[in-house]
Design an enzyme around this catalytic site. Sequence first.
Site, PDB file in Angstrom:
ATOM      1  CG  ASP A 242      -0.730  -8.993   2.700  1.00 46.90           C
ATOM      2  OD1 ASP A 242      -0.253  -8.602   1.635  1.00 46.90           O
ATOM      3  OD2 ASP A 242      -0.539 -10.161   3.140  1.00 46.90           O
ATOM      4  CG  ASP A 244       2.257  -7.212  -2.297  1.00 48.10           C
ATOM      5  OD1 ASP A 244       2.957  -7.663  -1.380  1.00 48.10           O
ATOM      6  OD2 ASP A 244       2.692  -7.043  -3.444  1.00 48.10           O
TER       7      ASP A 244
END
Length: 325
Positions: A242, A244
């Site tokens: 991801d 974040d």
Amino acid sequence: MSLLPEPHQEPRTEHRARIAIIGGTGLYKLPGAVVLDTLDITTPFGPPSSAVTVARLATQAGPGDEDGDGGGDGEGPLVAFLSRHGRGHSVAPQQINYRANLWALKSLGVEAVISSAAVGGLVSSHGTGTFAVPDQVLDKTWGRADTFYDGSLPTGVQHLPAAEPYSAPLRAALIAALERRSEDFAGAGTVAVINGPRFSTKAESAALVQSGAQLISMTQYPEPMLAAELNMHFAALAFITDADTGHDGSEPVTADLVLGRLAAAQPRILAVLSDAVRTVSAGLASAEPANDGGMWRMALMPPAAVATVMGAAGPASHGTKRTGP
Ligand SMILES: CSC[C@H]1O[C@H](OP(=O)(O)O)[C@H](O)[C@@H]1O
Ligand SMILES: Nc1ncnc2[nH]cnc12
């Protein structure tokens, strides 16, 4: 004179693995590897997160190797496996008994530990869906037992040189495996380690970037330090799940998002891990005696200090040996 009987000479298991994998989120066992032993280990610091399995990988990866285990012929190198969060992901990152985990592996005679970790990418050079092999740690955790030399054992004061927290030869082996598998990866990166279990705010995420971090994790501290204190090579294979809080415009990270992306990427992750284990096993075997030659020389802590701390605490107990996964 060493105060420590060589750990692997203890009657733990006849299958001595010199390399171990710590499985992170989404990796709770090694599919396809042939499990030879399942060991319930207790240490002076309590039990590790899971039983340690000792398994044999396949000899080599081949075409059509869907699950990355090389086909499961079970004739390749031995590897020890420990699930960082427990098999059912029941242990949160801030509650993991990192000391017990590393001690348990050391007590089996393990010399090199590959830590598999799901991480967030904080900058565009470390993008979602790619791998990274971090070379630096920025510790933002608190309250974690992060040393064996804290006075709880009757040993002298020791100060770990931590400028290079990861093992250079083990990182090189991971990078070579990523190249062989034609994976997209960053060969370095500073991983900021937050305490968790919550993810970061946008302000915290931006501050970590300002501090020089490219990656974010909840578990890459204190694993590297504890491994170094026990003179084990340690490196992380990080898979970036991801961005974040969404620096690239993507949705902010959630646990479901991490788990979903890990599940999709698991064959790739396993393939890199298996490839690296084969190389490292061969490297360790050609560097006899253990930890005393060539690129596998390890000099982070005085061996006598490690011997003292292990000897003073007494060996780990491997009371129960099970079969099956
Ligand atoms: C379930 S998402 C957050 C969780 O994932 C990472 O785990 P690991 O490093 O063990 O792969 C992260 O550090 C958190 O513990
Ligand atoms: N964004 C993130 N922050 C902390 N740990 C993570 N593990 C995976 N993604 C993460």
